[in-house]
Scaffold this motif. Structure first.
Motif, short mmCIF file in Angstrom:
data_model
loop_
_atom_site.label_atom_id
_atom_site.label_comp_id
_atom_site.label_asym_id
_atom_site.label_seq_id
_atom_site.Cartn_x
_atom_site.Cartn_y
_atom_site.Cartn_z
N GLY A 32 35.31 24.79 -21.65
CA GLY A 32 35.64 25.65 -20.53
C GLY A 32 36.55 25.01 -19.51
O GLY A 32 36.72 25.53 -18.41
N VAL A 33 37.14 23.87 -19.87
CA VAL A 33 38.07 23.20 -18.97
C VAL A 33 39.48 23.65 -19.34
O VAL A 33 40.11 23.13 -20.26
CB VAL A 33 37.94 21.67 -19.09
N VAL A 34 39.95 24.67 -18.63
CA VAL A 34 41.24 25.29 -18.94
C VAL A 34 42.03 25.46 -17.65
O VAL A 34 41.52 26.02 -16.67
CB VAL A 34 41.05 26.68 -19.60
N ASP A 35 43.24 24.98 -17.63
CA ASP A 35 44.13 25.12 -16.49
C ASP A 35 45.07 26.30 -16.75
O ASP A 35 45.60 26.45 -17.84
CB ASP A 35 44.92 23.83 -16.30
N ARG A 36 45.30 27.13 -15.73
CA ARG A 36 46.13 28.33 -15.91
C ARG A 36 47.54 27.99 -16.39
O ARG A 36 48.06 28.62 -17.31
CB ARG A 36 46.19 29.11 -14.58
N GLU A 37 48.16 26.99 -15.77
CA GLU A 37 49.52 26.62 -16.18
C GLU A 37 49.55 26.14 -17.62
O GLU A 37 50.44 26.49 -18.41
CB GLU A 37 50.06 25.52 -15.26
N CYS A 38 48.57 25.33 -17.97
CA CYS A 38 48.49 24.77 -19.30
C CYS A 38 48.26 25.88 -20.34
O CYS A 38 48.90 25.90 -21.40
CB CYS A 38 47.35 23.77 -19.36
N PHE A 39 47.39 26.80 -20.02
CA PHE A 39 47.08 27.90 -20.95
C PHE A 39 48.28 28.82 -21.13
O PHE A 39 48.60 29.23 -22.25
CB PHE A 39 45.89 28.70 -20.44
N GLU A 208 48.51 18.13 -23.43
CA GLU A 208 47.52 17.24 -22.83
C GLU A 208 48.05 16.59 -21.55
O GLU A 208 47.29 16.35 -20.61
CB GLU A 208 47.08 16.18 -23.84
N THR A 209 49.34 16.32 -21.52
CA THR A 209 49.94 15.72 -20.32
C THR A 209 49.77 16.65 -19.12
O THR A 209 49.41 16.21 -18.02
CB THR A 209 51.43 15.44 -20.54
N ILE A 210 50.01 17.94 -19.34
CA ILE A 210 49.85 18.92 -18.26
C ILE A 210 48.40 18.99 -17.82
O ILE A 210 48.09 19.01 -16.62
CB ILE A 210 50.33 20.31 -18.72
N LEU A 211 47.50 18.98 -18.80
CA LEU A 211 46.08 19.09 -18.48
C LEU A 211 45.59 17.85 -17.74
O LEU A 211 44.80 17.96 -16.80
CB LEU A 211 45.27 19.30 -19.77
N ILE A 212 46.04 16.68 -18.15
CA ILE A 212 45.65 15.43 -17.47
C ILE A 212 46.10 15.46 -16.02
O ILE A 212 45.37 15.06 -15.11
CB ILE A 212 46.25 14.22 -18.21
N GLN A 213 47.32 15.93 -15.78
CA GLN A 213 47.83 16.01 -14.42
C GLN A 213 46.99 16.96 -13.57
O GLN A 213 46.75 16.73 -12.39
CB GLN A 213 49.29 16.47 -14.43
N ALA A 214 46.53 18.05 -14.21
CA ALA A 214 45.74 19.03 -13.47
C ALA A 214 44.33 18.53 -13.18
O ALA A 214 43.78 18.78 -12.11
CB ALA A 214 45.67 20.34 -14.28
N LEU A 215 43.76 17.81 -14.12
CA LEU A 215 42.36 17.40 -13.99
C LEU A 215 42.19 16.02 -13.37
O LEU A 215 41.16 15.72 -12.77
CB LEU A 215 41.69 17.39 -15.36
N GLY A 216 43.18 15.18 -13.54
CA GLY A 216 43.01 13.79 -13.16
C GLY A 216 42.61 13.00 -14.38
O GLY A 216 41.74 13.44 -15.16
N ARG A 217 43.21 11.86 -14.60
CA ARG A 217 42.99 11.11 -15.84
C ARG A 217 41.52 10.72 -16.04
O ARG A 217 41.00 10.82 -17.15
CB ARG A 217 43.86 9.86 -15.84
N ALA A 218 40.85 10.30 -15.01
CA ALA A 218 39.46 9.85 -15.17
C ALA A 218 38.58 10.98 -15.66
O ALA A 218 37.76 10.82 -16.57
CB ALA A 218 38.94 9.29 -13.85
N THR A 219 38.73 12.15 -15.04
CA THR A 219 37.93 13.31 -15.44
C THR A 219 38.24 13.70 -16.87
O THR A 219 37.34 14.01 -17.65
CB THR A 219 38.22 14.50 -14.50
N TYR A 220 39.51 13.69 -17.24
CA TYR A 220 39.92 14.05 -18.58
C TYR A 220 39.28 13.11 -19.61
O TYR A 220 38.73 13.56 -20.62
CB TYR A 220 41.45 14.00 -18.69
#
Length: 224
Positions: A32-39, A208-220
């Motif tokens: 359920g970890v989905v970013d709008r831009e990434c999707f 994944e690069t977009i998602l990492i930027q959205a979530l923060g690397r540690a959280t990802y």
């Protein structure tokens, strides 16, 4: 043939299917970890893939292998156009372009369409059977995570002309087993289906690069 084509495709792509599920982006998605831009970027890349694939299938629909698997009710291009309009507005064509991995994917489809159309079946099988199966789960996840109403932004997963997806999948597999191909051609189709999996995985890895930027690397890293 020693095995039916449907069995060869199913068993021959099991490892690729597992590999695809274990990509970081997909592992986040199913949680359920989905970013709008990434999707929306994910869907825009698929728009280019399906546009090329469906153009190729239409062009080769009289081919002896493709004709038996010609199911226009599966087509996703028009649904993806609705999704693009939702995310980017009526001028959506000005805002999207295929990624590097997507360019590679559509080039492959173009090449086999011109030189070995039977292999298009490997791509059609990989894409559409996945859409009718796990895709339905991904739609629900995206709807919840992005707080989308109805099918807005997820029309890609909505098969209006196929109300009973399981029945259609059975029909599709039965149709596969009516295709007359020798073992060499069948093995090539299975190999191409695997290639389709890995081409798709390369598209997902780019996201994944977009998602990492959205979530923060540690959280990802914790999620995957």
């Amino acid at each position: 043939m020693s095995h039916t084509l449907s069995i060869k495709l199913r068993s021959g792509t099991q490892q690729a299917h597992t590999d695809a599920e274990n990509i970081g982006f997909m592992k986040c998605f199913v949680q359920g970890v989905v970013d709008r831009e990434c999707f929306s970027k994910f869907l825009s890349n698929l728009y280019f893939v399906y546009s090329e694939l469906e153009t190729a299938i239409e062009k080769n629909k009289q081919h002896p292998v493709i004709s038996g698997m010609y199911f226009p009710e599966l087509n996703r291009q028009s649904s993806l156009e609705k999704d693009m309009a939702f995310y980017h507005g009526n001028l959506w064509t000005n805002f999207i372009k295929p990624s590097t991995a997507t360019e590679k994917y559509i080039t492959r489809i173009y090449e086999i369409s011109a030189h070995e159309p039977a292999l298009l079946l490997g791509h059609a099988y990989t894409r559409y059977m996945g859409d009718l199966s796990g895709g339905q789960m991904l739609q629900k996840i995206a709807q919840s995570a992005l707080k989308l109403s109805g099918y807005e932004g997820t029309e890609f997963y909505n098969f209006e002309q196929i109300p009973d997806k399981q029945a259609f999948k059975n029909k599709y597999r039965q149709a596969l087993d009516t295709i007359i191909v020798d073992d060499i051609t069948a093995d090539k189709i299975v190999a191409e289906a695997n290639h389709a999996f890995y081409l798709n995985m390369e598209i997902i890895k780019e996201l994944e690069t977009i998602l990492i930027q959205a979530l923060g690397r540690a959280t990802y890293n914790d999620l995957v």
